[in-house]
Design an enzyme around this catalytic site. Structure first.
Site, short mmCIF file in Angstrom:
data_model
loop_
_atom_site.label_atom_id
_atom_site.label_comp_id
_atom_site.label_asym_id
_atom_site.label_seq_id
_atom_site.Cartn_x
_atom_site.Cartn_y
_atom_site.Cartn_z
N GLU A 7 0.81 -1.22 0.00
CA GLU A 7 0.00 0.00 0.00
C GLU A 7 0.84 1.27 0.00
OE1 GLU A 7 -3.59 1.52 2.78
OE2 GLU A 7 -3.64 -0.60 2.26
N ASP A 103 -2.75 -3.20 3.54
CA ASP A 103 -3.10 -3.22 4.96
C ASP A 103 -4.19 -4.26 5.19
OD1 ASP A 103 -1.28 -1.35 5.65
OD2 ASP A 103 -2.70 0.21 6.22
N TYR A 305 -0.78 -3.71 14.26
CA TYR A 305 -1.75 -3.06 13.37
C TYR A 305 -2.73 -2.21 14.18
CZ TYR A 305 -5.21 -2.53 9.65
OH TYR A 305 -6.08 -2.00 8.72
#
Length: 694
Positions: A7, A103, A305
């Site tokens: 990303e 992600d 995350y």
């Protein structure tokens, strides 16, 4: 070649290094059988209305509702994006397989799927699904790549969200702008932003309409300890005085002494919302500030995350905890005692049933380096919460003392910490620093003996009921998370999360959008609606557009799509019917209302205007009328102060006094120069206004 698509360029470089791809090319890195490329976040988006049909180019009520028979995507118009997309397209056309390294979340899935769809990817696609960017996590992820089809429901949910936002946003924004706006100023309406704005507007209405009422509290001091009458509040002074006179001549007698031992559990691990809430309370960071800081910590490999909505860990993390603790070298004083024995495994921390795609935010064990001061603050909060989760419970004793004077009963409560347990990790910080009642009870009482008696000092204090407090970003985030129901209990909050409005990853952006649209403003930490925001919510009649609870039901359906228990076509069909109904309702509205437009004036615009036209820069920000044209704004390059009377207008410097920009609409706020001085700064004026409120 195996093509990996990340990303961001920085993430692509991390992955390439681990895969052994070392040859930099234009737009990708190659080597060891891999080509690692990247997007820049969103490269694609849904097409604009005019790209479906030419008649939708012109804003017209007769063209509404706009419902394309089939939605399509396009490249975002940007030379850098277009160039990178052509590179990605070329790589995919010759790939033996594509590995989606975006992600690991709904938005990340949507971003990469759209790029692959636009590029016409035909080869097998696999998914890298990881919760941190450490080398160990990336290597493990590549050993257990998932089939792309395993995440089809995640993509469907993301696509439904995007299409739903397009349908409602495009149609309602044009509808309300054309019907109620002035001077062609856009009135932005959104599936999440509008009910969020309604929360702030409704809270302000509660404050404005609140009527403070007096009440009286009967207390007495015995042996330097304050006791409160168990009867509670008195609605009249006369009643309170009767009780006061009754007990004044009597001794105070202790009637009961009881002690209850209990435990306090460590605070939950962080999800994104609770981290944003805590950072706002402790460091005054905005939700957007915190999201950027935790994203940076994730990309620096030191935390996991961030875009998560669970405070639990899965069982497979437990064996990794010792190594994570060993990596927290700055906290060795706290981690060493844990590593000498078996770590506790608490159901309040480890629960597979409470974890879906990702677990709570925790440190990775990688030593933090080159962190900014604010990143250090956020990291410290995460690290301490993680360590505290493995410490013993805090053992407390709650003492309740009952007393009596002339048959009037009194009570006091105190708490003593017997064994601090996890509290040593936080020093003097309270577990719940916004719970004043809990904090006030945390004091050690002297030793009392049942039936002891003696003189006391009774008093009757006049108090006034207080209005609700304005939202801060912290309390607004909680309200969004629970669809407007503010609750302190963790278990109840978990149950309400399913109906929350917005997602953890988008709530910060929603709040920023409300600032950008000039629907809300901030005074210190408090959030207030502008005249535009207030009037917009007042104009909207469709409850589904502005109800946090009803919008929460939409969010629930999106989560059900993700789980496979609700169909995306059904969700979109319901939204289409809603949009048609909204258009019909507004077009039939005969009230003839218009909405005040308060123009936003950014710091950048102010600076530019000051250089080119100093006189213009001194005019008031917001709506400019004949009534306000002669007044000058307070400090041109600083945010204006909100009027303390109407909470709509801003304070201006007039010819003879400070006044409110809303005085033509009935606001009577005025501070004449003769009394207060003509040259008060914003800070001085703020202090004067605060003193007037007391």
């Amino acid at each position: 070649m195996k093509v990996c698509i990340a990303e961001k360029p920085s993430v692509a470089r991390e992955i390439a290094e681990i895969l052994g791809a070392t040859q930099p090319k234009k737009g990708y890195i190659e080597g060891n059988g891999y080509q690692v490329t990247w997007t820049y976040g969103h490269l694609c988006t849904l097409k604009e209305p005019q790209e479906y049909t030419e008649s939708w180019k012109r804003w017209s009520l007769s063209a509404l509702p706009m419902i394309p028979p089939r939605f399509s995507i396009k490249l975002i118009s940007n030379p850098t994006y277009e160039q990178q997309f052509e590179i990605i397209k070329g790589l995919m056309q010759n790939a033996e397989m594509v590995i989606n390294c975006g992600d690991a979340g709904q938005e990340g899935e949507l971003i990469q799927r759209w790029v692959m769809l636009k590029a016409g990817c035909k080869c097998p696609v696999y998914r890298l699904w990881i919760s941190s960017l450490t080398e160990e996590s990336i290597r493990e992820g590549f050993k257990s790549l998932k089939d792309q089809n395993d995440y089809n429901r995640l993509y469907e949910a993301g696509l439904s969200r995007a299409i739903g936002d397009w349908l409602l946003g495009m149609n309602a924004t044009r509808l309300y702008t054309l019907r109620y706006g002035q001077n062609k100023q856009v009135l932005s309406i959104g599936r999440v932003q509008t009910p969020t704005l309604a929360l702030i507007v409704n809270r302000q209405a509660e404050i404005d309409n609140f009527k403070s009422e007096a009440y009286w509290e009967l207390k007495t001091i015995y042996r330097d300890t304050t006791f409160s009458a168990t009867k509670g509040k008195f609605s009249s002074k006369e009643e309170g005085m009767r009780f006061l006179e009754t007990i004044r001549l009597s001794d105070f007698t202790i009637t009961d002494v009881s002690e209850k031992k209990g435990k306090e559990y460590a605070p939950r691990l962080f999800d994104l919302t609770s981290l944003q809430v805590e950072c706002n309370k402790k460091h005054a960071f905005t939700a957007d500030d915190t999201l950027k800081l935790i994203q940076s910590l994730y990309e620096k490999k030191v935390t996991t995350y961030p875009r998560v909505d669970t405070t639990f860990l899965s069982d497979d993390i437990y064996p990794k905890v010792p190594n994570i603790l060993k990596g927290l070298t700055d906290y060795i004083t706290f981690t060493e005692p844990l590593l000498t024995s078996k770590l506790r495994k608490d159901k309040r921390v480890f629960d597979n049933a409470k974890v879906t795609d990702h677990h709570a935010i925790i440190p990775t064990g990688v030593a933090p380096r080159s962190l900014t001061e604010n990143e250090k603050k956020v990291y410290d909060m995460i690290a301490r919460r993680f360590i505290a989760a493995f410490y013993p419970d805090c053992e407390v004793a709650t003492t309740t003392i009952l007393g009596k004077a002339a048959k009037v009963e009194f009570k006091t409560t105190g708490k003593q910490i017997i064994k601090p347990g996890w509290r040593v990790i936080f020093g003097n910080e309270q577990k719940n620093n916004d719970n004043e009642e809990e904090d006030n009870n945390e004091h050690i009482l002297p030793t009392f003996i049942k039936s002891e008696s003696g003189p006391h000092q009774p008093s009757l204090a006049e108090k006034w009921t207080q209005p609700p407090k304005p939202y801060t970003e912290a309390t607004l985030l909680r309200a969004m998370e629970t669809a407007g129901k503010l609750v302190d209990n963790d278990e109840l909050r978990d149950a309400l999360k399913e109906n929350g409005i917005g997602r953890p990853s988008t709530r910060a952006a929603i709040i920023e959008t409300l600032f950008k649209r000039n629907y809300i403003r901030k005074e210190r930490k408090n959030l207030y609606p502008t005249a535009t925001g207030t009037e917009l919510i007042g104009t909207i009649q469709d409850e589904l557009l502005k109800s946090a609870e009803l919008t929460g039901l939409w969010e629930k359906k999106l989560r059900q799509i993700e789980k496979g228990t609700y169909k995306a076509p059904q969700f979109l069909e319901e939204l289409k019917q809603l949009v048609q109904q909204i258009v019909q309702n507004v077009l039939s509205d005969q009230r003839g209302r218009t909405i005040t437009i308060e123009k936003e004036k950014t710091e950048e615009k102010k600076t530019k205007t000051t250089k080119t036209n100093p006189k213009r820069a001194s005019k008031p920000v917001g709506k400019t009328t004949k009534a306000t044209a002669s007044a000058t704004a307070l400090t041109p390059n600083k945010p204006l102060l909100l009027c303390p009377v109407c909470h709509k207008g801003t304070i201006l410097r007039g010819k003879n006094a400070y006044g409110c920009s809303e005085y033509k609409n009935g606001c009577n706020f005025r501070m004449d120069y003769a009394t207060y001085g003509k040259d008060l700064s914003n800070e001085e004026l703020y202090k004067v206004i605060q003193s007037m409120k007391k």
